[in-house]
Design a protein around this motif. Structure first.
Motif, PDB file in Angstrom:
ATOM      1  N   ASN A 230       0.839  -1.422   0.057  1.00  0.00           N
ATOM      2  CA  ASN A 230       0.037   0.131  -0.100  1.00  0.00           C
ATOM      3  C   ASN A 230       0.990   1.139  -0.031  1.00  0.00           C
ATOM      4  O   ASN A 230       0.768   2.040   0.900  1.00  0.00           O
ATOM      5  N   PRO A 231       1.654   1.602  -0.908  1.00  0.00           N
ATOM      6  CA  PRO A 231       2.716   2.357  -1.093  1.00  0.00           C
ATOM      7  C   PRO A 231       1.939   3.769  -1.071  1.00  0.00           C
ATOM      8  O   PRO A 231       1.092   4.300  -1.479  1.00  0.00           O
ATOM      9  N   THR A 232       2.823   4.855  -0.426  1.00  0.00           N
ATOM     10  CA  THR A 232       2.412   6.212  -0.468  1.00  0.00           C
ATOM     11  C   THR A 232       3.668   6.926  -1.249  1.00  0.00           C
ATOM     12  O   THR A 232       4.628   6.437  -1.223  1.00  0.00           O
ATOM     13  N   LEU A 233       3.330   8.154  -1.756  1.00  0.00           N
ATOM     14  CA  LEU A 233       4.436   8.772  -2.415  1.00  0.00           C
ATOM     15  C   LEU A 233       5.610   9.123  -1.533  1.00  0.00           C
ATOM     16  O   LEU A 233       6.881   9.023  -2.148  1.00  0.00           O
ATOM     17  N   ASN A 234       5.225   9.505  -0.309  1.00  0.00           N
ATOM     18  CA  ASN A 234       6.414   9.750   0.847  1.00  0.00           C
ATOM     19  C   ASN A 234       7.368   8.605   1.002  1.00  0.00           C
ATOM     20  O   ASN A 234       8.488   8.486   0.932  1.00  0.00           O
ATOM     21  N   SER A 235       6.573   7.211   1.065  1.00  0.00           N
ATOM     22  CA  SER A 235       7.265   6.012   1.437  1.00  0.00           C
ATOM     23  C   SER A 235       8.204   5.586  -0.080  1.00  0.00           C
ATOM     24  O   SER A 235       9.212   4.870   0.419  1.00  0.00           O
ATOM     25  N   VAL A 236       7.581   5.504  -0.996  1.00  0.00           N
ATOM     26  CA  VAL A 236       8.228   5.510  -2.373  1.00  0.00           C
ATOM     27  C   VAL A 236       9.582   6.248  -2.472  1.00  0.00           C
ATOM     28  O   VAL A 236      10.774   5.789  -2.638  1.00  0.00           O
ATOM     29  N   ILE A 237       9.374   7.690  -2.195  1.00  0.00           N
ATOM     30  CA  ILE A 237      10.514   8.468  -2.275  1.00  0.00           C
ATOM     31  C   ILE A 237      11.823   8.282  -1.478  1.00  0.00           C
ATOM     32  O   ILE A 237      12.729   8.317  -1.549  1.00  0.00           O
ATOM     33  N   LEU A 238      11.271   7.970  -0.054  1.00  0.00           N
ATOM     34  CA  LEU A 238      12.133   7.691   1.073  1.00  0.00           C
ATOM     35  C   LEU A 238      12.959   6.474   0.532  1.00  0.00           C
ATOM     36  O   LEU A 238      14.268   6.506   0.781  1.00  0.00           O
ATOM     37  N   ALA A 239      12.415   5.457   0.055  1.00  0.00           N
ATOM     38  CA  ALA A 239      12.992   4.201  -0.275  1.00  0.00           C
ATOM     39  C   ALA A 239      13.903   4.578  -1.579  1.00  0.00           C
ATOM     40  O   ALA A 239      15.259   3.903  -1.773  1.00  0.00           O
ATOM     41  N   MET A 240      13.433   5.368  -2.520  1.00  0.00           N
ATOM     42  CA  MET A 240      14.443   5.660  -3.621  1.00  0.00           C
ATOM     43  C   MET A 240      15.735   6.358  -3.177  1.00  0.00           C
ATOM     44  O   MET A 240      16.832   6.142  -3.579  1.00  0.00           O
ATOM     45  N   ASP A 241      15.396   7.433  -2.114  1.00  0.00           N
ATOM     46  CA  ASP A 241      16.533   8.140  -1.575  1.00  0.00           C
ATOM     47  C   ASP A 241      17.485   7.379  -0.893  1.00  0.00           C
ATOM     48  O   ASP A 241      18.888   7.324  -0.864  1.00  0.00           O
ATOM     49  N   ALA A 242      17.004   6.508  -0.259  1.00  0.00           N
ATOM     50  CA  ALA A 242      17.876   5.320   0.557  1.00  0.00           C
ATOM     51  C   ALA A 242      18.932   4.327  -0.412  1.00  0.00           C
ATOM     52  O   ALA A 242      19.882   4.184  -0.270  1.00  0.00           O
ATOM     53  N   ALA A 243      18.191   4.039  -1.596  1.00  0.00           N
ATOM     54  CA  ALA A 243      18.921   3.404  -2.300  1.00  0.00           C
ATOM     55  C   ALA A 243      20.238   4.122  -3.039  1.00  0.00           C
ATOM     56  O   ALA A 243      21.067   3.642  -3.214  1.00  0.00           O
TER      57      ALA A 243
END
Length: 248
Positions: A230-243
């Motif tokens: 159940n992704p949100t824009l915030n959770s997705v962007i945080l994951a991309m930044d972590a990568a």
């Protein structure tokens, strides 16, 4: 029929390498996926992360070096060539950044191509409803090279719905589109799941498309390092930044 027939897509231990300058380069390493039928799954990763390689394996056009790959319980790489071609035509559809449509055929012929190849008649009423809903009727006589990228992507999705395939595999289906156009394509993919019972898998680098999915797998350097339900824009962007920071 495989033991994972309840899954639309099942991958276990999938590995893929290529050779460059006589060196073996790992493209995918120990990939595992379980995608239930009637769901929308996104594979999120930057360019070069291995998204296209995995999509090609699921389509059956590239064979993994190792690992198990089943589509609706069928080990696709155990199929003879003729059966594989039939399986692709009847079970799988695809959306690519380019090459969605055959350049020498008008849009209407492209939309009905799966039926023409199978020498069958489509259900015209439903096909016309899909064509109208997707706003494609004004372009039916047009040749692909005159159409905008969004129309190419839209037509590929519409063709899958007209053909009634079970699994739609997308490789960057919003490449070079505006945020508004991305959201429109995302709504079409959601519709394919919600109203047609299709299973959608979209490999993408676009967070706005990923948040439309039920589940997001996170891919970096050929490895899946996380999963978001159940992704949100915030959770997705945080994951991309972590990568990007190297700390997935």
């Amino acid at each position: 029929m495989g033991i994972f027939a309840q899954e639309a897509v099942f991958c276990h231990g999938v590995r893929k390498s290529v050779f460059s300058d006589e060196k073996e380069i790992s493209v995918l390493e120990n990939i595992g996926l379980k995608i239930p039928p009637g769901s929308f799954t996104a594979l999120l990763g930057n360019s070069g992360s291995g998204k296209t390689a995995l999509t090609e394996i699921l389509l059956g056009v590239a064979k993994p070096d190792r690992g198990q790959t089943e589509i609706f319980g069928t080990d696709i790489f155990s199929l003879p060539a003729a059966k594989m071609a039939e399986f692709r035509r009847t079970v799988l559809s695809a959306v690519f950044p380019s090459g969605n449509l055959i350049s020498t055929l008008d849009l209407e012929t492209n939309l009905f191509l799966p039926y023409l190849l199978a020498k069958k008649q489509p259900e015209r009423q439903q096909a016309e409803q899909i064509t109208d809903f997707f706003g494609l009727r004004p372009f039916l006589a047009s040749m692909p090279d005159t159409l905008a990228p969004k129309t190419h992507y839209t037509a590929a999705i519409a063709r899958a719905l007209i053909a009634r395939t079970k699994l739609l595999l997308c490789d960057d289906p919003t490449w070079h589109l505006s945020e508004r156009e991305v959201n429109e394509i995302a709504s079409y993919l959601r519709l394919a799941v919600r109203d047609f019972g299709m299973t959608v898998f979209a490999a993408t680098s676009d967070p706005f498309l990923a948040v439309a999915a039920d589940t997001v797998y996170l891919l970096s350097e050929g490895k899946i390092y996380g999963q978001i339900q159940n992704p949100t824009l915030n959770s997705v962007i945080l994951a991309m930044d972590a990568a990007k920071d190297g700390t997935p």
